[in-house]
Motif scaffolding. Structure first.
Motif, short mmCIF file in Angstrom:
data_model
loop_
_atom_site.label_atom_id
_atom_site.label_comp_id
_atom_site.label_asym_id
_atom_site.label_seq_id
_atom_site.Cartn_x
_atom_site.Cartn_y
_atom_site.Cartn_z
N THR A 48 -9.84 -43.91 32.22
CA THR A 48 -9.67 -43.75 33.66
C THR A 48 -8.27 -44.17 34.10
O THR A 48 -7.60 -43.45 34.85
CB THR A 48 -10.73 -44.58 34.43
OG1 THR A 48 -12.03 -44.12 34.08
CG2 THR A 48 -10.53 -44.47 35.92
N ASP A 51 -5.74 -41.52 32.85
CA ASP A 51 -5.76 -40.27 33.61
C ASP A 51 -5.16 -40.44 35.00
O ASP A 51 -4.50 -39.54 35.51
CB ASP A 51 -7.19 -39.73 33.71
CG ASP A 51 -7.71 -39.19 32.38
OD1 ASP A 51 -6.89 -39.05 31.44
OD2 ASP A 51 -8.91 -38.89 32.28
N LEU A 52 -5.39 -41.60 35.61
CA LEU A 52 -4.81 -41.86 36.92
C LEU A 52 -3.29 -41.94 36.83
O LEU A 52 -2.56 -41.43 37.70
CB LEU A 52 -5.37 -43.16 37.51
CG LEU A 52 -6.83 -43.12 37.97
CD1 LEU A 52 -7.31 -44.51 38.38
CD2 LEU A 52 -7.01 -42.13 39.12
N ASP A 56 -4.05 -36.83 36.24
CA ASP A 56 -5.03 -35.87 35.73
C ASP A 56 -6.38 -36.19 36.36
O ASP A 56 -7.22 -36.86 35.76
CB ASP A 56 -5.11 -35.95 34.21
CG ASP A 56 -6.02 -34.88 33.61
OD1 ASP A 56 -6.31 -33.89 34.32
OD2 ASP A 56 -6.44 -35.05 32.45
N THR A 57 -6.58 -35.72 37.60
CA THR A 57 -7.80 -36.02 38.34
C THR A 57 -8.55 -34.75 38.72
O THR A 57 -7.92 -33.69 38.86
CB THR A 57 -7.46 -36.82 39.61
OG1 THR A 57 -6.48 -36.08 40.37
CG2 THR A 57 -6.89 -38.19 39.26
N PRO A 58 -9.87 -34.84 38.92
CA PRO A 58 -10.73 -36.00 38.68
C PRO A 58 -10.62 -36.45 37.22
O PRO A 58 -10.40 -35.64 36.33
CB PRO A 58 -12.14 -35.49 38.99
CG PRO A 58 -11.94 -34.28 39.84
CD PRO A 58 -10.65 -33.68 39.37
N VAL A 59 -10.80 -37.74 36.98
CA VAL A 59 -10.65 -38.29 35.63
C VAL A 59 -11.71 -37.69 34.71
O VAL A 59 -12.72 -37.14 35.16
CB VAL A 59 -10.75 -39.82 35.65
CG1 VAL A 59 -9.58 -40.41 36.41
CG2 VAL A 59 -12.07 -40.28 36.26
N TRP A 61 -14.26 -38.46 32.71
CA TRP A 61 -15.71 -38.66 32.73
C TRP A 61 -16.36 -38.06 33.97
O TRP A 61 -17.56 -37.77 33.98
CB TRP A 61 -16.06 -40.14 32.59
CG TRP A 61 -15.55 -41.03 33.68
CD1 TRP A 61 -14.35 -41.67 33.73
CD2 TRP A 61 -16.24 -41.39 34.88
NE1 TRP A 61 -14.23 -42.40 34.87
CE2 TRP A 61 -15.38 -42.26 35.61
CE3 TRP A 61 -17.50 -41.08 35.42
CZ2 TRP A 61 -15.73 -42.80 36.83
CZ3 TRP A 61 -17.87 -41.63 36.64
CH2 TRP A 61 -16.99 -42.48 37.34
N MET A 62 -15.59 -37.85 35.04
CA MET A 62 -16.14 -37.23 36.24
C MET A 62 -16.29 -35.71 36.08
O MET A 62 -17.08 -35.08 36.79
CB MET A 62 -15.22 -37.51 37.44
CG MET A 62 -15.25 -38.94 37.91
SD MET A 62 -14.22 -39.17 39.39
CE MET A 62 -14.63 -40.86 39.81
N ARG A 63 -15.54 -35.15 35.13
CA ARG A 63 -15.60 -33.70 34.91
C ARG A 63 -16.67 -33.32 33.89
O ARG A 63 -16.96 -32.14 33.73
CB ARG A 63 -14.24 -33.19 34.44
CG ARG A 63 -13.12 -33.38 35.44
CD ARG A 63 -11.92 -32.52 35.07
NE ARG A 63 -11.33 -32.92 33.81
CZ ARG A 63 -10.28 -33.72 33.69
NH1 ARG A 63 -9.73 -34.24 34.78
NH2 ARG A 63 -9.79 -34.02 32.50
#
Length: 203
Positions: A48, A51-52, A56-59, A61-63
């Motif tokens: 996380t 990626d922040l 690169d968002t959404p990070v 695990w959210m995708r």
């Protein structure tokens, strides 16, 4: 980038850190919900932050809900099998060391995919490998390993440098990844086994 190899490393790394987080939480005698929370932050914390930093968002695990499900099932399975494991501390150490190597490689590959310089890629590998453990230990009111004299982040940095050295030779990328993961894992075991530490500054 070899997608199948990267996905395999990510799955194994997620499982390793979920197990280490679960054991760390059980050592502190948290309730089942607390154990699950610690397992999640250990597994996704480093990725996380990485990626922040990359925007690169959404990070990641959210995708992909499969990551969350993998952590959930791994943590629950670990809780159920705890009665068969006598040495929590040793098990925690082994899975934390394995996860460190796997997630360091993931961070390196992410930096390379973004076309960043080797130095920044090594930094991202170190962040990916270490920050989940930092968040875990902070929540558990423990001094994070990275802030102690024990070799931890140094193993990630050396592993990252080794990777860029290896790919300069006629060696496949997959083999280079495996060598680096094994190097970080074995180095962690050796430094703990023989009590090798970095010098501590005293003021």
């Amino acid at each position: 980038m070899d997608i199948s190899t990267t996905e395999t490393i990510e799955i194994l790394g997620t499982i390793s850190f979920a197990i280490s987080g679960t054991f760390a939480a059980m050592q502190k005698r948290l309730d089942p919900f607390g154990v699950l929370i610690i397992a999640f932050v250990t597994s996704i914390g480093g990725g996380t932050v990485r990626d922040l930093l990359l925007g690169d968002t959404p990070v990641a695990w959210m995708r992909d809900v499969r990551t969350c499900l993998l952590i959930l099932f791994t943590s629950i399975a670990t809780i159920f099998f705890k009665t068969h494991i006598k040495k929590f501390k040793v098990t925690l150490f082994l899975f934390d060391s394995l996860g460190l190597g796997l997630f360091t490689m993931l961070g390196l590959q992410k930096g390379i995919a973004f076309g960043l310089s080797p130095g920044i890629c090594v930094a991202l590998g170190t962040i990916t490998g270490c920050f989940g453990g930092i968040i875990r230990d902070t929540l558990l009111n423990t001094i994070p390993l990275i802030f102690r004299k024990e070799v931890y982040a140094t193993a990630c940095i050396l592993g990252g440098i080794l990777y860029f050295i290896l790919i300069q030779f006629t060696i496949s990328v997959v083999v280079a990844k495996l060598i680096v993961i094994a190097f970080i894992f074995v180095l962690r075991i050796l430094v703990v086994r023989y009590k090798l530490t970095l010098p501590k500054f005293v003021y």
